[in-house]
Design a protein around this motif. Structure first.
Motif, short mmCIF file in Angstrom:
data_model
loop_
_atom_site.label_atom_id
_atom_site.label_comp_id
_atom_site.label_asym_id
_atom_site.label_seq_id
_atom_site.Cartn_x
_atom_site.Cartn_y
_atom_site.Cartn_z
N GLU A 240 36.19 67.34 34.57
CA GLU A 240 35.94 65.94 34.98
C GLU A 240 34.82 65.68 35.67
O GLU A 240 33.91 66.79 35.67
N SER A 241 34.39 64.58 36.37
CA SER A 241 33.01 64.26 36.67
C SER A 241 32.63 65.04 37.83
O SER A 241 33.26 65.38 38.83
N SER A 243 32.05 68.66 37.11
CA SER A 243 32.36 69.79 37.03
C SER A 243 31.30 70.78 36.51
O SER A 243 31.74 72.04 36.46
N GLY A 540 32.59 62.85 32.27
CA GLY A 540 33.81 63.53 32.73
C GLY A 540 34.71 62.34 33.29
O GLY A 540 34.53 61.18 33.52
N PHE A 541 36.27 62.92 33.26
CA PHE A 541 37.06 61.79 33.80
C PHE A 541 36.89 61.23 35.11
O PHE A 541 36.54 62.04 35.91
N GLU A 542 37.09 60.03 35.30
CA GLU A 542 36.86 59.38 36.68
C GLU A 542 38.11 58.55 37.19
O GLU A 542 38.67 58.05 36.35
N ASN A 555 37.56 57.21 30.59
CA ASN A 555 38.92 57.94 30.38
C ASN A 555 39.71 57.99 29.21
O ASN A 555 40.27 59.24 28.85
N ASN A 558 37.92 60.73 27.01
CA ASN A 558 38.48 62.06 27.71
C ASN A 558 40.03 62.48 27.21
O ASN A 558 40.36 63.41 26.91
N ALA A 654 45.21 63.52 33.07
CA ALA A 654 44.45 64.26 34.30
C ALA A 654 45.18 63.44 35.41
O ALA A 654 44.56 63.85 36.71
#
Ligand SMILES: Nc1ncnc2c1ncn2[C@@H]1O[C@H](COP(=O)(O)OP(=O)(O)OP(=O)(O)O)[C@@H](O)[C@H]1O
Ligand SMILES: [Mg+2]
Length: 729
Positions: A240-241, A243, A540-542, A555, A558, A654
């Motif tokens: 994720e964002s 990380s 990253g995933f947000e 997303n 991702n 996620a």
């Protein structure tokens, strides 16, 4: 006077380079080279270090000499001469960088109580402490194993034991753990001294799992697998964002280039290392989750000769978040480069580019104050003054670093000035505001016409043309040219669209130029067999308070990456076991194919419905939502909020994320407007006119062709000169 004496004096007065390792005093710096002479004192060297690394001048520092790796530190007196000490080191330590690692100078801070002195007891304590820390990180043999460096070897593997094991390791600063050949990284948010050349050497050509898990080990395995199997390799990073994906990418690229430096170093390594900071300055920004969040995706491919020497590299960029340029959410910032430029530009640059303070630009000062509710009937506003500065940031230094990195990737001073001038034009453009001319009709005017000459000067376009493009739309119908005034809201959209077009064109151009510098001509020769290692680092995933089209795209990317992981790790592995007849209980894993189909499968995936609605003039947010609902009412991966809200919720791998549909259609069709393209193409500045609508492939081919012709002409000239010399004619 004796000539020899003079010679010796000259020799003795030679300049030497001291490598000083500042450790945690200057995070991110492995060592700092300081020029010094034989008689330069430790105090003078420290003074230079303080200036070079912008250290806190109120603190007291000392130099320590180390003559054995992890060994005792000998504190130098201010009057001691470090070069003279260095001259006493064995020749091996001076000539061979790697084995010389044991001999070095460290920068240490002196506590208020004056600790850090000569004194064997303290030194011994330090040695013991350092050994303990190294042992805990797994770099020295451990007395007994308390944790498992590969989750596969956990005797009882379940979520609890897995997390406990990771937590235990993290407590001891062991941020890396394997799961078979996959590496899990937990972001330590502090610099650990485990990335210096000693570690590069340590992980060179070793078998995975023999040493403590490390990111260098992954790079090393990819490198040697590529050389042995003669097959290209790829390292995929997901998380994720915030990380640590980009940081890990940087470590990987560092190691991948360091490994090849054993052979002939072509200078391409310098360009690869310079490319990172340039791309980050223009493509990263502070977000609520990460102070250095990547707002674009990148794939870096390092190309090697079959011998393992770096040949060149290639960067592919995906989807830059353009909307950030004109609007940022609370506690977020625009792209780093604007703040660097405004803080670091010289007086001359400030006046040439008409630079102001960050708070004077609309594109930088929209930091919305967030209401805080203290009690039910008492609202107050978040008193946070601004977020122009991020804690621990030194924008002036960052600007210098950016200039250096730009130089490393081959941007000449003239090009750098053109880039900065364009950035200033974008900021001034954002300051243009509109008003209605009269109450009776919709026609508009510019409230602050004094900004126009500045923008026109910086973009080198005619002021009248700029004005026209900002307030009127030109359309050509059958044989007729219509000029219609924009409405107020439309004009703001056009201004923002122009700024976004300029910035994204600039970003594409930078990537293109970096690639030009990175691509070695040998890559292009068909008979040279090249191998490569690719590293994928995306955004990253947000999941924010307000998620829009950008988060939806990020997303989705991702989600695709997760699918790729699933395919490789679970599906393919299990199929392999099955074909080999190994008894195997099928493992349940969350298959996200349905979520991907919901978003992208033709013809009813959300993205296709969005395309349809974007091309339909009568469409509204509500018609878009209705379409989503109508098609996917029964799909368990999408939900619609219970209260009437123009939003939809997607169940991602996620977690659930709610997206507001406002602006989805506009953002989906954010193309460069023909009027604006025409205006920018008319620029007298070849840099700007050439940048707009470039076809990178065509430009690149042209550059190659031009280089080829230049080389041909030079070759012929040389040939002629040679004949001329031989024949004397
Ligand atoms: N191995 C590490 N050692 C020390 N600090 C780290 C490490 N990895 C990450 N960090 C810290 O965490 C911050 C965020 O990491 P990074 O920018 O790499 O996240 P990201 O996964 O790329 O996020 P995004 O998806 O938003 O781009 C870095 O700026 C750095 O301060
Ligand atoms: Mg990143």
């Amino acid at each position: 006077m004796n000539i020899n004496d003079g010679g010796r004096r000259r020799f003795e007065d030679n300049e030497h380079t001291l490598r000083i390792y500042p450790g945690t005093i200057s995070e991110g710096t492995i060592y700092c080279p300081i020029p010094a002479r034989k008689n330069s004192t430790a105090a003078e060297v420290i003074e230079s270090l303080i200036n070079k690394l912008h250290l806190d001048k109120t603190k007291c520092y000392v130099l320590a000499e180390v003559k054995e790796f992890g060994g005792e530190e000998w504190i130098l007196n201010p009057t001691d001469c470090p070069v003279q000490r260095m001259m006493l080191w064995p020749r091996m330590a001076l000539e061979n960088r790697l084995s010389g690692e044991d001999y070095r100078f460290l920068l240490r801070e002196k506590n208020l109580d004056g600790s850090i002195h000569y004194g064997s007891l303290q030194s011994w304590l330090r040695v013991t402490e350092e050994r303990r820390r190294m042992m805990e990180r797994g770099f020295l043999p451990q007395p007994q194993q308390k944790d498992f460096d590969d989750l596969c070897s956990l005797p009882d593997l379940n979520e609890k034991t897995l997390l406990e094991n990771l937590r235990n390791r993290f407590k001891h600063e062991k941020i890396y753990t394997y799961v078979g050949s996959i590496l899990i990284v937990i972001n330590p948010f502090k610099f650990l001294p485990i990335y210096n050349p000693k570690y590069v050497k340590m992980y060179d050509n070793h078998q995975l799992g023999k040493l403590e898990p490390h990111i260098y080990a992954v790079a090393d395995v990819a490198y040697h697998a590529m050389l042995q199997r003669k097959k290209n390799q790829c390292i995929v990073i997901s998380g994720e964002s915030g990380s640590g994906k980009t940081q890990s990418t940087n470590f990987l690229i560092h190691h991948l280039t360091a490994l090849s430096q054993k052979g002939f170093a072509s200078g391409v390594e310098q360009i690869i290392l310079g490319a990172g900071p340039v791309l980050e300055a223009f493509g990263n920004a502070k977000t609520a989750h990460n102070n250095n969040s990547s707002r674009f995706g990148k794939f870096i491919q390092v190309n090697y000769q079959e011998t393992g020497t770096v040949l060149g590299a290639y960067v592919e960029k995906y989807l830059l978040e353009k909307s950030r340029l004109v609007y940022q959410e609370h506690n977020e910032r625009n792209y780093h480069v604007f703040y660097y430029l405004l803080a670091g530009a010289s007086e001359d640059e400030r006046s040439a580019f008409h630079l102001k303070q960050p708070e004077e630009y609309h594109y930088l000062n929209q930091i919305t104050k967030k209401p805080l509710r203290q009690s039910w009937d008492d609202y107050c506003y978040d008193s946070e003054p601004d977020c122009f500065m991020v804690e621990g940031e030194d924008l002036r230094h960052d600007f210098e670093r950016l200039q250096l990195a730009m130089e490393m990737v081959g941007f000449l001073p003239k090009t750098r000035r053109q880039i900065f001038s364009l950035l200033s034009a974008i900021l001034h453009l954002g300051n243009i505001c509109y008003k209605k001319k009269t109450y009776r009709d919709d026609s508009i005017d510019i409230c602050n016409p004094e900004v126009l000459p500045i923008v026109s000067e910086l973009l080198e376009v005619k002021e009248e043309m700029l004005f026209e493009a900002l307030v009127t739309r030109k359309t050509v119908t059958v044989g007729e040219k219509l000029i219609l005034p924009y409405k107020l809201a439309e004009a703001v959209t056009v201004r923002n669209s122009m700024a976004k077009s300029l910035y994204s064109a600039l970003f594409d151009w930078i990537v293109f130029r970096i690639n030009h510098a990175l691509l070695n001509s040998k890559d292009l020769e068909h008979n040279t067999k090249t191998l490569s290692i690719g590293v994928l680092d995306i955004f990253g995933f947000e999941d924010y308070e307000n998620n829009s089209f950008e988060q939806f795209c990020i997303n989705f990317a991702n989600e695709r990456l997760q699918h790729y992981f699933n395919q490789h790790i679970f599906k393919l592995e299990q199929e392999e076991y099955r074909t080999e007849g190994i008894s195997w209980h099928n493992i349940d894993y969350i298959d996200n194919t349905c979520c991907i189909n919901l978003i992208s499968k033709k013809p009813t995936g959300l993205l296709h419905l969005l395309d349809e609605e974007s091309n339909f003039p009568q469409a509204t947010n509500q018609t878009l939502l209705d379409k989503f609902k109508h098609q996917h009412e029964d799909n368990s991966y999408i939900e619609f909020p219970a209260v009437m809200e123009p939003a939809f919720i997607i169940k991602h791998y996620a977690g659930k994320v709610k997206y507001g549909v406002k602006d989805f259609r506009e953002k989906n069709t954010d193309h460069m407007r023909p009027d604006i393209v025409a205006l920018l193409r008319s620029s007298k500045n070849a840099f700007i006119s050439g940048m707009i609508g470039i076809d990178p492939v065509a430009v690149f081919r042209w550059a190659i062709l031009r280089a080829f012709f230049r080389a041909m002409v030079a070759f012929r000239e040389a040939g002629k000169r040679n004949i001329h010399r031989k024949t004397g004619k």
